[in-house]
Design an enzyme around this catalytic site. Structure first.
Site, short mmCIF file in Angstrom:
data_model
loop_
_atom_site.label_atom_id
_atom_site.label_comp_id
_atom_site.label_asym_id
_atom_site.label_seq_id
_atom_site.Cartn_x
_atom_site.Cartn_y
_atom_site.Cartn_z
N THR A 108 0.86 -1.19 0.00
CA THR A 108 0.00 0.00 0.00
C THR A 108 0.90 1.24 0.00
O THR A 108 1.98 1.22 0.58
CB THR A 108 -0.93 0.04 1.23
OG1 THR A 108 -1.69 -1.15 1.26
CG2 THR A 108 -1.84 1.24 1.26
N ARG B 72 -13.38 -7.83 -0.91
CA ARG B 72 -12.85 -7.38 0.40
C ARG B 72 -12.30 -5.95 0.28
O ARG B 72 -11.55 -5.64 -0.63
CB ARG B 72 -11.74 -8.33 0.85
CG ARG B 72 -10.99 -7.90 2.13
CD ARG B 72 -9.71 -7.16 1.82
NE ARG B 72 -8.93 -6.84 3.02
CZ ARG B 72 -7.87 -6.04 3.02
NH1 ARG B 72 -7.46 -5.48 1.90
NH2 ARG B 72 -7.22 -5.80 4.13
N GLY C 120 -10.08 -3.09 2.31
CA GLY C 120 -9.22 -2.84 3.46
C GLY C 120 -9.49 -1.46 4.03
O GLY C 120 -10.56 -0.87 3.83
N ASP C 121 -8.51 -0.94 4.73
CA ASP C 121 -8.64 0.39 5.33
C ASP C 121 -8.43 1.52 4.33
O ASP C 121 -8.86 2.65 4.56
CB ASP C 121 -7.65 0.56 6.49
CG ASP C 121 -6.20 0.35 6.05
OD1 ASP C 121 -5.96 -0.43 5.10
OD2 ASP C 121 -5.31 0.96 6.66
N THR D 218 -0.58 1.79 6.42
CA THR D 218 -0.36 0.62 5.58
C THR D 218 -0.32 -0.59 6.52
O THR D 218 -0.17 -0.44 7.73
CB THR D 218 0.96 0.70 4.79
OG1 THR D 218 2.04 0.76 5.72
CG2 THR D 218 1.00 1.92 3.90
N GLY D 219 -0.43 -1.78 5.94
CA GLY D 219 -0.43 -2.97 6.79
C GLY D 219 -1.79 -3.64 6.73
O GLY D 219 -2.53 -3.49 5.76
N GLY E 24 -5.24 -3.93 6.91
CA GLY E 24 -6.28 -2.92 6.96
C GLY E 24 -7.41 -3.21 7.93
O GLY E 24 -8.01 -2.29 8.48
N1 GLY Z 1 -3.74 -1.60 4.19
C1 GLY Z 1 -4.15 -2.11 2.97
C2 GLY Z 1 -5.09 -3.22 3.05
O1 GLY Z 1 -5.24 -3.83 4.09
O2 GLY Z 1 -5.70 -3.53 2.05
#
Ligand code: GLY
Length: 319
Positions: free
Chosen positions: A167, A195, A197-198, A218-219, A221
Site C-alpha cells: 500500500t 474485500r 481494506g482500510d 499501511t499494513g 487494513g
Molecule cells: N492496508 C491495505 C489493506 O489492508 O488492504
C-alpha cells in the site's frame, strides 16, 4: 511545505515535491505522487500488476482527503483501471458521494474518461498467484476457481499475513498550510473478492484535518478499520497530544484489539506545523519525506511499537 510517504512512494515523491515547489496544491501533489506508484509494475501492492484476489483478479482501493474542507473521495474493489487515486479524487470533486465500489466505480471511471486496462497483471505475477494456490489446490481446482462456492476456506489457506504489507501513503502540506492525504492499494494478496481494506475507508486508513494534522496507514487494513486508526491519531492531536504521543496512542489502540487475526500495522503522520512521524509494529520499516529545499527525499526508520501477531488461533477475546 512537506511531502511524507511510505517508503514505496520513492518513485513519486520528487514529482509531488516539485508541485509544491512550483506553488501547487497539496491535492495535486498527492495525486501526482501516487499515480507514479500505481503505474509501477514492480510494486505488487499498488495499482497495475498488484497482487490479485483469490480469483486472480486485481481489485484496487484508494482514497483522498482534503484537510481544508474535510471533503473525501474513495473507490473500492475497482477492476480494470490503474489510477484509483485519480478516481478517488474525482469522487471527491465531482460527486455528492464519498465512496464508490465495484461495478459502480468502474462505470464512473469510464464516465470520467479513464483508459481501461483489461489486463492488470503481468504473466509472472499471475504465476506467483497460481503457485501460491498450488500449495493447496490442483491445477484443475485453480482453473475452475471462479465456480467454487467454498472460497472462504481457500482464502484462509492461501492468505499470507506477510503479504498484507504494502500500500502507498502520501501526505502533503502546501504553501497555504493545506494538508491532503492519499492512499492507494491492491489490497491483501489472495483476498476474498470484494474485500475492502482500510485504504478506501476515511478515518481508518486515511484522515486529514488542516487544524490538527493528518495520518495514513499501511499494513493489515482490518486492524485500522476496527480501531479507526487514522482518525484516532488526528483526534489525539486535537485533544492536545504531541505528534509522538498521538502516534503512540493510536498504535496502542491497535495492540488492544482482540480476536484471531492480528498482523503488522504501520502509519505515517504529520501535525499542523509539518512535523512528521512514522510508526510500525515491525522492525526495520522506514518512511520518506521531502521538503522543497531538498533535492531528494530522506529515508527515516519508523519508531517501533510492538503488537504481538496472532494468526488463526484464538487470541485475547474481548466481550
Ligand atoms: N492496508 C491495505 C489493506 O489492508 O488492504
Amino acid at each position: 511545505m512537506i511531502v511524507v510517504a511510505s517508503s514505496n512512494g520513492r518513485i513519486g515523491i520528487n514529482a509531488a515535491t516539485e508541485i509544491l515547489r512550483q506553488g501547487g496544491t497539496a491535492v495535486d501533489a498527492v495525486e501526482a505522487g501516487i499515480r507514479l506508484v500505481e503505474a509501477n509494475p514492480e510494486d505488487h501492492s499498488v495499482g497495475y500488476n498488484g497482487y490479485p484476489n483469490i480469483l486472480g483478479e486485481v481489485e484496487l482501493d484508494a482514497s483522498m482527503m482534503n484537510g481544508r474542507t474535510l471533503e473525501s473521495g474513495a473507490v473500492g474493489a475497482l477492476k480494470g483501471y490503474v489510477h484509483a487515486i485519480t478516481l478517488a479524487r474525482q469522487v471527491m470533486e465531482r460527486l455528492p458521494h464519498v465512496l464508490l465500489v465495484g461495478d459502480g466505480a468502474s462505470r464512473f471511471a469510464a464516465e470520467m474518461g479513464h483508459v481501461p486496462q483489461p489486463e492488470m497483471l503481468q504473466p509472472e505475477t499471475r504465476t506467483v498467484w497460481a503457485n501460491c494456490l498450488r500449495a493447496n489446490m490442483s491445477d484443475s481446482d485453480i482453473e475452475a476457481i471462479g465456480e467454487r462456492t467454498d472460497l472462504a476456506r481457500w482464502v484462509e489457506l492461501a492468505t499470507d499475513p506477510e503479504r498484507t504489507k504494502g500500500t502507498v501513503n502520501f501526505i502533503a502540506q502546501d504553501k497555504n498550510g493545506n494538508i491532503c492525504t492519499g492512499v492507494s492499494t491492491s489490497g491483501w494478496a489472495w483476498k476474498y473478492p470484494g474485500r475492502l481494506g482500510d485504504s478506501p475507508i476515511i478515518g481508518a486508513g486515511n484522515y486529514a484535518d488542516n487544524r490538527y494534522g493528518a495520518a495514513a496507514c499501511t499494513g493489515m487494513g482490518e486492524m485500522a478499520i476496527r480501531a479507526s486508526t487514522a482518525h484516532s491519531l488526528v483526534f489525539y492531536l486535537k485533544m492536545g497530544l504531541s505528534l509522538a504521543e498521538a502516534s503512540e496512542r493510536a498504535m496502542a489502540d491497535l495492540r488492544d484489539l482482540g480476536g484471531r487475526y492480528i498482523s503488522v500495522m504501520n502509519l505515517v503522520a504529520i501535525d499542523k506545523e509539518g512535523n512528521h512521524a512514522g510508526y510500525s509494529s515491525a522492525e526495520d520499516r522506514s518512511y520518506i519525506y521531502q521538503t522543497p529545499d531538498m533535492p531528494e527525499c530522506e529515508e527515516l526508520p519508523r519508531t517501533v511499537v510492538s503488537i504481538p501477531p496472532r494468526w488463526g488461533k484464538t487470541g485475547l477475546q474481548r466481550i
